[in-house]
Scaffold this active site. Structure first.
Site, PDB file in Angstrom:
ATOM      1  N   SER A 109     -10.993  -5.555   0.361  1.00 52.45           N
ATOM      2  CA  SER A 109     -11.739  -4.465   0.983  1.00 52.45           C
ATOM      3  C   SER A 109     -12.498  -3.709  -0.101  1.00 52.45           C
ATOM      4  CB  SER A 109     -10.783  -3.525   1.707  1.00 52.45           C
ATOM      5  OG  SER A 109     -11.494  -2.409   2.191  1.00 52.45           O
ATOM      6  N   CYS A 156      -1.255   5.134   8.861  1.00 46.05           N
ATOM      7  CA  CYS A 156      -0.950   4.774  10.244  1.00 46.05           C
ATOM      8  C   CYS A 156       0.040   5.735  10.875  1.00 46.05           C
ATOM      9  CB  CYS A 156      -0.387   3.375  10.297  1.00 46.05           C
ATOM     10  SG  CYS A 156      -1.157   2.304   9.098  1.00 46.05           S
ATOM     11  N   ASN A 200       0.807  -1.222   0.000  1.00 49.74           N
ATOM     12  CA  ASN A 200       0.000   0.000   0.000  1.00 49.74           C
ATOM     13  C   ASN A 200       0.841   1.274   0.000  1.00 49.74           C
ATOM     14  OD1 ASN A 200       0.260  -1.422   2.665  1.00 49.74           O
ATOM     15  ND2 ASN A 200      -0.255   0.621   3.408  1.00 49.74           N
ATOM     16  N   THR A 203     -25.919  -9.892  11.828  1.00 45.74           N
ATOM     17  CA  THR A 203     -26.813  -9.631  10.697  1.00 45.74           C
ATOM     18  C   THR A 203     -26.033  -8.950   9.576  1.00 45.74           C
ATOM     19  OG1 THR A 203     -28.673  -9.454  12.201  1.00 45.74           O
ATOM     20  CG2 THR A 203     -28.964  -8.485  10.003  1.00 45.74           C
TER      21      THR A 203
HETATM   22  C1  LIG Z   1      -6.606  -0.376   3.414  1.00 45.29           C
HETATM   23  C2  LIG Z   1      -5.837  -1.623   3.647  1.00 45.29           C
HETATM   24  C3  LIG Z   1      -6.240  -2.540   4.642  1.00 45.29           C
HETATM   25  C4  LIG Z   1      -7.387  -2.261   5.570  1.00 45.29           C
HETATM   26  O1  LIG Z   1      -8.637  -2.379   4.931  1.00 45.29           O
HETATM   27  P1  LIG Z   1      -9.923  -1.731   5.645  1.00 45.29           P
HETATM   28  O2  LIG Z   1     -11.069  -2.172   4.777  1.00 45.29           O
HETATM   29  O3  LIG Z   1      -9.718  -0.261   5.617  1.00 45.29           O
HETATM   30  O4  LIG Z   1      -9.999  -2.302   7.004  1.00 45.29           O
HETATM   31  C5  LIG Z   1      -5.506  -3.687   4.783  1.00 45.29           C
HETATM   32  N1  LIG Z   1      -4.452  -3.954   4.007  1.00 45.29           N
HETATM   33  C6  LIG Z   1      -4.037  -3.106   3.038  1.00 45.29           C
HETATM   34  C7  LIG Z   1      -2.866  -3.465   2.192  1.00 45.29           C
HETATM   35  C8  LIG Z   1      -4.723  -1.912   2.824  1.00 45.29           C
HETATM   36  O5  LIG Z   1      -4.296  -1.075   1.894  1.00 45.29           O
END
Ligand SMILES: *Cc1c(COP(=O)(O)O)cnc(C)c1O
Length: 386
Positions: free
Chosen positions: A195, A321, A147, A233
């Protein structure tokens, strides 16, 4: 505003919002109910499960809904390793905190974790992986695409090493799904996290792919939804939107890949050409199409982001972060970057809504703000900025 922080989150697709609306209004039934309302909600969930499965070439029965990438990662880790008390996990040193933090917790309760080092491009070494796997290893978890710096790991090779040794392989593919072709069967992936909000879907919804035949311990217990894998749910509207986002991502995958790759290549070459003492970080070839991560020597990345924001451009230093923990990026540290290289870092991530014009504007603004910041930099002499 020009939004170039698509690795952090993305704009909801219009069709996604439209698909969700009925389930936020008139279709409010509980999918576990037997009446018509319930059945309609159930049907909508089944459709979404299929849309998600199709994006990664999985079976719908292999898709479990979660609240997002973070929960999927936690579920994959705990769901596998808690079945083998005292076992060991092999992961990389550049994972998202949604892997590293649960790993830390597992270490505290008696599991051991091996962290694979990476090279200066952020790539793990397959030989190191082979060395770190032992009799005691219960799971290998290595992210698909990073990321921060965008580096894509040799996933198929990692999976085959794991299978030779009969160990399950999980990958956090949050940044890769919907952006690059991804086939869980072909790659040999056992568990994979997705996600929705990283692919123009709603926030607070995601999925864990678990290959047929693999048993995992549920983390959240209750009413037995999701075949007992994840009680509670179902968030029907979010699930429907997530499904739609996957369908759109699949049908536009090739087009988006090529358009976004071109935009990134243009951005990178303009920046490196027009701004002295700048460098691209991450792997030059094996990288996510929309990721451009730079170091501008003699500049503070956080100052840069504030200046860019003042000029209508949304960017990032790389990890959301760092905002919470105020610590230097563990990814760049693992890649062996010096303090100065880390400080001067900037991440621009391109998404489906960005245009060529926006990229041109961004380069122009960036040129000026880097120059401006360097003129007051303590490293002014070193890089002779003028
Ligand atoms: C954004 C991200 C996550 C977290 O996903 P969420 O849906 O925001 O909890 C986990 N891993 C990577 C590599 C991400 O970029």
């Amino acid at each position: 505003m020009i939004y170039l922080d698509n690795a952090a989150s993305t704009q909801l697709h219009d069709e996604v919002l439209t698909s969700m609306m009925p389930y936020l209004k008139e279709q409010y039934g509980n999918p576990s109910s037997i009446h018509r309302y319930g059945r309609l909600a159930r049907k909508a969930i089944d459709k979404a499960r299929k849309q998600i499965a199709e994006l990664i070439n999985a079976e719908p029965s292999e898709i479990f809904f979660t609240s997002g990438g973070t929960e999927s990662n936690n579920t994959a880790l705990r769901g596998i390793v808690l079945q083998k008390p005292g076992s060991s996990i092999v992961t990389s040193s550049i994972e998202h905190d949604a892997i590293l933090e649960p790993c830390k917790k597992l270490e505290e309760i008696g599991f051991s974790v091996e962290y694979l080092p990476v090279d200066k491009y952020g790539l793990i070494d397959i030989l190191e992986l082979k060395n770190k796997i032992s009799e005691n290893t219960s799971l290998v978890s290595v992210m698909f695409g990073n990321n921060e710096v965008g580096t894509i790991q040799p996933i198929q090779e990692i999976a085959s090493v794991c299978h030779e040794k009969n160990i399950f392989f999980h990958t956090d593919a949050v940044q890769a799904v919907g952006k690059i072709p991804l086939d869980v069967k072909k790659l040999g992936i056992d568990l994979l996290s997705i996600s929705s909000h990283k692919i123009n879907g709603p926030k607070g919804i995601g999925a864990l792919f678990v290959k047929k035949g693999i048993e995992i311990d549920p983390v959240i217990l209750g009413g037995g939804q999701e075949h007992g894998m994840r009680s509670g749910t179902e968030n029907v509207a979010n699930i429907v939107g997530f499904g739609k986002a996957c369908e759109i991502a699949k049908s536009n995958l090739e087009e988006n890949f090529s358009v976004i790759t071109k935009l990134r290549e243009h951005l990178v070459s303009k920046v490196l050409n027009d701004i002295p003492h700048s460098r691209l970080n991450g792997h030059p070839g094996h990288r996510l199409p929309g990721n451009a991560h730079f170091t501008f020597f003699g500049v503070n990345g956080e100052d840069l982001i504030i200046k860019l924001d003042e000029n209508g451009i949304a960017a990032s230093t790389g990890s959301a972060c760092s905002v919470h923990t105020q610590k230097a990026s563990h990814v760049l540290q693992a890649m062996g970057f010096s303090h100065e290289e880390i400080t001067g870092s900037l991440r621009l991530t391109i998404g489906v809504y960005n245009t060529q014009h926006e990229i041109e504007q961004t380069v122009d603004v960036l040129k000026n703000v880097v120059k401006e910041l360097r003129s007051v930099s303590p490293f002014k002499e070193k890089y002779s900025f003028n």
